[in-house]
Design a protein around this motif. Structure first.
Motif, PDB file in Angstrom:
ATOM      1  N   VAL A 310       0.837  -1.206   0.000  1.00 18.97           N
ATOM      2  CA  VAL A 310       0.000   0.000   0.000  1.00 18.97           C
ATOM      3  C   VAL A 310       0.864   1.245   0.000  1.00 18.97           C
ATOM      4  CG1 VAL A 310      -1.591   1.374   1.392  1.00 18.97           C
ATOM      5  CG2 VAL A 310      -2.016  -1.067   1.060  1.00 18.97           C
ATOM      6  N   LEU A 311       1.917   1.238   0.805  1.00 19.83           N
ATOM      7  CA  LEU A 311       2.797   2.403   0.902  1.00 19.83           C
ATOM      8  C   LEU A 311       3.495   2.687  -0.426  1.00 19.83           C
ATOM      9  CD1 LEU A 311       3.679   4.428   3.054  1.00 19.83           C
ATOM     10  CD2 LEU A 311       5.608   2.943   3.577  1.00 19.83           C
ATOM     11  N   THR A 312       4.034   1.662  -1.059  1.00 19.98           N
ATOM     12  CA  THR A 312       4.761   1.877  -2.312  1.00 19.98           C
ATOM     13  C   THR A 312       3.821   2.170  -3.475  1.00 19.98           C
ATOM     14  OG1 THR A 312       4.834  -0.546  -2.605  1.00 19.98           O
ATOM     15  CG2 THR A 312       6.783   0.513  -1.669  1.00 19.98           C
ATOM     16  N   LEU A 313       2.660   1.493  -3.513  1.00 19.87           N
ATOM     17  CA  LEU A 313       1.697   1.786  -4.583  1.00 19.87           C
ATOM     18  C   LEU A 313       1.150   3.206  -4.467  1.00 19.87           C
ATOM     19  CD1 LEU A 313      -0.413  -1.470  -5.101  1.00 19.87           C
ATOM     20  CD2 LEU A 313       1.077  -0.335  -6.751  1.00 19.87           C
ATOM     21  N   GLY A 314       0.903   3.632  -3.224  1.00 20.34           N
ATOM     22  CA  GLY A 314       0.443   5.005  -3.013  1.00 20.34           C
ATOM     23  C   GLY A 314       1.479   6.012  -3.478  1.00 20.34           C
ATOM     24  N   GLY A 319       3.433   9.779  -7.531  1.00 18.70           N
ATOM     25  CA  GLY A 319       4.587  10.119  -8.354  1.00 18.70           C
ATOM     26  C   GLY A 319       4.215  10.256  -9.823  1.00 18.70           C
ATOM     27  N   ILE A 320       3.377   9.337 -10.319  1.00 15.74           N
ATOM     28  CA  ILE A 320       2.945   9.385 -11.721  1.00 15.74           C
ATOM     29  C   ILE A 320       2.074  10.617 -11.977  1.00 15.74           C
ATOM     30  CG2 ILE A 320       1.496   8.236 -13.436  1.00 15.74           C
ATOM     31  CD1 ILE A 320       2.525   5.573 -12.283  1.00 15.74           C
ATOM     32  N   VAL A 321       1.180  10.911 -11.034  1.00 14.21           N
ATOM     33  CA  VAL A 321       0.329  12.103 -11.169  1.00 14.21           C
ATOM     34  C   VAL A 321       1.181  13.369 -11.213  1.00 14.21           C
ATOM     35  CG1 VAL A 321      -1.401  13.527 -10.007  1.00 14.21           C
ATOM     36  CG2 VAL A 321      -1.693  11.052 -10.100  1.00 14.21           C
ATOM     37  N   ALA A 347       7.245  14.548 -23.071  1.00 13.91           N
ATOM     38  CA  ALA A 347       6.886  13.892 -21.812  1.00 13.91           C
ATOM     39  C   ALA A 347       5.378  13.979 -21.639  1.00 13.91           C
ATOM     40  CB  ALA A 347       7.612  14.552 -20.645  1.00 13.91           C
ATOM     41  N   ARG A 348       4.680  12.956 -22.066  1.00 12.27           N
ATOM     42  CA  ARG A 348       3.226  12.910 -21.964  1.00 12.27           C
ATOM     43  C   ARG A 348       2.793  11.671 -21.195  1.00 12.27           C
ATOM     44  NH1 ARG A 348       1.741  17.964 -22.733  1.00 12.27           N
ATOM     45  NH2 ARG A 348       2.357  18.810 -24.765  1.00 12.27           N
ATOM     46  N   PHE A 349       1.553  11.721 -20.664  1.00 11.33           N
ATOM     47  CA  PHE A 349       1.046  10.558 -19.933  1.00 11.33           C
ATOM     48  C   PHE A 349       0.882   9.388 -20.886  1.00 11.33           C
ATOM     49  CE2 PHE A 349      -2.392   7.848 -18.429  1.00 11.33           C
ATOM     50  CZ  PHE A 349      -1.919   7.531 -17.157  1.00 11.33           C
ATOM     51  N   ASP A 350       1.406   8.249 -20.482  1.00 11.20           N
ATOM     52  CA  ASP A 350       1.312   7.026 -21.273  1.00 11.20           C
ATOM     53  C   ASP A 350       0.805   5.922 -20.359  1.00 11.20           C
ATOM     54  OD1 ASP A 350       2.244   4.408 -22.445  1.00 11.20           O
ATOM     55  OD2 ASP A 350       2.911   5.743 -24.037  1.00 11.20           O
ATOM     56  N   ALA A 351      -0.376   5.378 -20.684  1.00 14.47           N
ATOM     57  CA  ALA A 351      -1.001   4.387 -19.811  1.00 14.47           C
ATOM     58  C   ALA A 351      -0.132   3.141 -19.647  1.00 14.47           C
ATOM     59  CB  ALA A 351      -2.380   3.999 -20.364  1.00 14.47           C
ATOM     60  N   ASP A 352       0.518   2.703 -20.710  1.00 11.75           N
ATOM     61  CA  ASP A 352       1.362   1.512 -20.621  1.00 11.75           C
ATOM     62  C   ASP A 352       2.541   1.741 -19.682  1.00 11.75           C
ATOM     63  OD1 ASP A 352      -0.272   0.260 -22.422  1.00 11.75           O
ATOM     64  OD2 ASP A 352       0.970   0.719 -24.167  1.00 11.75           O
ATOM     65  N   ILE A 353       3.173   2.898 -19.802  1.00 12.27           N
ATOM     66  CA  ILE A 353       4.311   3.205 -18.934  1.00 12.27           C
ATOM     67  C   ILE A 353       3.851   3.371 -17.490  1.00 12.27           C
ATOM     68  CG2 ILE A 353       6.099   4.923 -18.437  1.00 12.27           C
ATOM     69  CD1 ILE A 353       6.313   5.418 -21.419  1.00 12.27           C
ATOM     70  N   ALA A 354       2.674   3.988 -17.299  1.00 11.06           N
ATOM     71  CA  ALA A 354       2.138   4.156 -15.944  1.00 11.06           C
ATOM     72  C   ALA A 354       1.873   2.799 -15.302  1.00 11.06           C
ATOM     73  CB  ALA A 354       0.864   4.990 -15.990  1.00 11.06           C
ATOM     74  N   ALA A 355       1.262   1.876 -16.083  1.00  9.30           N
ATOM     75  CA  ALA A 355       0.980   0.540 -15.555  1.00  9.30           C
ATOM     76  C   ALA A 355       2.272  -0.209 -15.230  1.00  9.30           C
ATOM     77  CB  ALA A 355       0.148  -0.247 -16.563  1.00  9.30           C
ATOM     78  N   ALA A 356       3.257  -0.110 -16.123  1.00  6.95           N
ATOM     79  CA  ALA A 356       4.543  -0.777 -15.877  1.00  6.95           C
ATOM     80  C   ALA A 356       5.236  -0.203 -14.648  1.00  6.95           C
ATOM     81  CB  ALA A 356       5.440  -0.627 -17.111  1.00  6.95           C
ATOM     82  N   SER A 357       5.156   1.117 -14.459  1.00  2.00           N
ATOM     83  CA  SER A 357       5.775   1.751 -13.293  1.00  2.00           C
ATOM     84  C   SER A 357       5.103   1.294 -12.007  1.00  2.00           C
ATOM     85  CB  SER A 357       5.685   3.281 -13.414  1.00  2.00           C
ATOM     86  OG  SER A 357       6.375   3.735 -14.546  1.00  2.00           O
ATOM     87  N   LEU A 358       3.773   1.182 -12.035  1.00  2.00           N
ATOM     88  CA  LEU A 358       3.056   0.730 -10.840  1.00  2.00           C
ATOM     89  C   LEU A 358       3.358  -0.731 -10.528  1.00  2.00           C
ATOM     90  CD1 LEU A 358      -0.438   2.452 -11.240  1.00  2.00           C
ATOM     91  CD2 LEU A 358       1.350   2.971  -9.570  1.00  2.00           C
TER      92      LEU A 358
END
Length: 387
Positions: A310-314, A319-321, A347-358
């Motif tokens: 929970v701590l790291t996902l939060g 961080g992504i936001v 540098a734009r929001f990319d759903a794939d990169i966001a999912a991989a980062s999470l």
């Protein structure tokens, strides 16, 4: 859900410690996400920009690196020049759609304390070389007419029909057209007929480079090989080579930046582990009581592990936001730091990169929580009461 609610409640009990650990993770993930999204945006923007040049390869002076073609395309000065006698050989080759000389140089204006970059091109080929341009006004017909980039026209308050004088070289130009804003380096230059540029800069048969388009791109390799054999002292650079050269430079910077980001994430993970170990130590009696009323070692292990995740996902989410919100500032910084950057947003929001980062940060949460969870699961009721 029970474990999740308990994990959230336990993290709220030590808010300062949890927020500091979350901030460390958020900062690291923001850097990681920014680097990955920038790299993808850079490659896409570069490919798009090179596709819009309207040419397939450039002929540059021998000894110049591949980067010189990119510099020429974006109006930078290089010290070597080609002799335009090369043009006849190029035009006599089979499969050539057109060949157009390019001469880039500086126009000083000491009275106004500035130096303008002049881009000499064949005005009859403007639509071929820059097919994406939108021009307010007309393409020059006379040798003293020019096209101004949007930025230079705005900065100097010029419009079509105005004149632009350079007393240092005793030349006055009339503005025939103004380039509508492209968001690229094209906006900062003035474009003059190549013959005028050769006369002004005293290079009557010289060119910085020659842009060439072939009729059939499938025969590009054969055409460049044939040209290399017939004309010594030149170097041929295709647009793919330009893209690969610039991409390799960006990739080198990306590797270094990624290394720093991953080290930062590891340090943050150690911080999360330390915070959880402290929490386990402070809650040893509470954990012992939970064991006494029926909680198994597995239950305790899962509870502490949930806290780490929970701590790291939060932290990863925030961080992504933050990275997505600050993407424009990141792009502005990169444009100032790098000698060349595509016009489009990088540098734009990319759903794939966001999912991989999470997913990556969730793995970090699991790994950083394993030892504290195991430590907590080993606590017995008797040890807790003695403590």
């Amino acid at each position: 859900m029970v474990f999740l609610r308990l994990a959230l409640a336990n993290l709220r009990r030590h808010r300062t410690r949890s927020l500091l650990a979350l901030f460390g993770i958020a900062t690291s993930v923001a850097v990681l996400f920014s680097i990955l999204s920038f790299n993808r945006g850079f490659e896409k923007g570069l490919a798009k920009e090179l596709e819009r040049t309207g040419i397939h390869f450039m002929v540059v002076p021998s000894g110049c690196p591949h980067e010189v073609a990119s510099l020429v395309l974006h109006g930078s000065i290089i010290p070597k020049f080609l002799d335009l006698s090369v043009m006849d050989t190029i035009r006599n080759l089979d499969g050539i759609a057109f060949a157009s000389p390019i001469l880039v140089a500086q126009l000083p204006n000491r009275q106004q304390g500035r130096v303008d970059l002049a881009y000499g091109i064949d005005m009859s080929r403007v639509r071929d070389i820059k097919p994406h341009w939108q021009i307010a006004g007309s393409i020059p017909d006379d040798e003293d007419e020019i096209i101004l980039g949007a930025e230079i026209a705005e900065h100097q308050g010029l419009k079509t029909g105005d004149t632009l004088a350079y007393p240092d070289i005793n030349v006055t130009f009339r503005v025939a057209g103004i380039l509508k804003k492209t968001g690229s380096q094209d906006d900062a230059f003035m474009y003059i007929p190549v013959k005028t540029a050769q006369a002004v800069f005293k290079k009557p048969s010289g060119a910085t480079a020659i842009g060439v388009k072939v009729i059939d791109p499938a025969l590009l390799t054969r055409t460049t090989d044939e040209l290399s054999e017939k004309v010594p002292g030149i170097q041929i650079v295709t647009m793919n080579q330009v893209m690969n050269s610039i991409s390799s430079l960006a990739a080198s910077a990306k590797v270094l930046s990624l290394s720093i980001a991953i080290i930062a994430i590891i340090v943050s993970a150690v911080g999360v582990m330390n915070a959880m170990l402290m929490a386990v130590f402070e809650r040893s009696q509470e954990i012992g009581m939970m064991r006494a009323i029926g909680a198994s070692r597995t239950d305790i292990f899962r509870l502490i592990l949930h806290e780490g995740i929970v701590l790291t996902l939060g932290g990863g989410f925030f961080g992504i936001v933050a990275a997505a919100a600050g993407s424009d500032l990141i792009g502005l910084f990169v444009r100032k730091a790098m000698p060349y950057a595509p016009a489009s947003g990088m540098a734009r929001f990319d759903a794939d990169i966001a999912a991989a980062s999470l997913l990556f940060v969730a793995l970090v949460g699991v790994l950083s929580g394993l030892y504290p969870a195991w430590k907590a699961s080993r606590i017995t009721p008797i040890e807790a009461i003695r403590g």
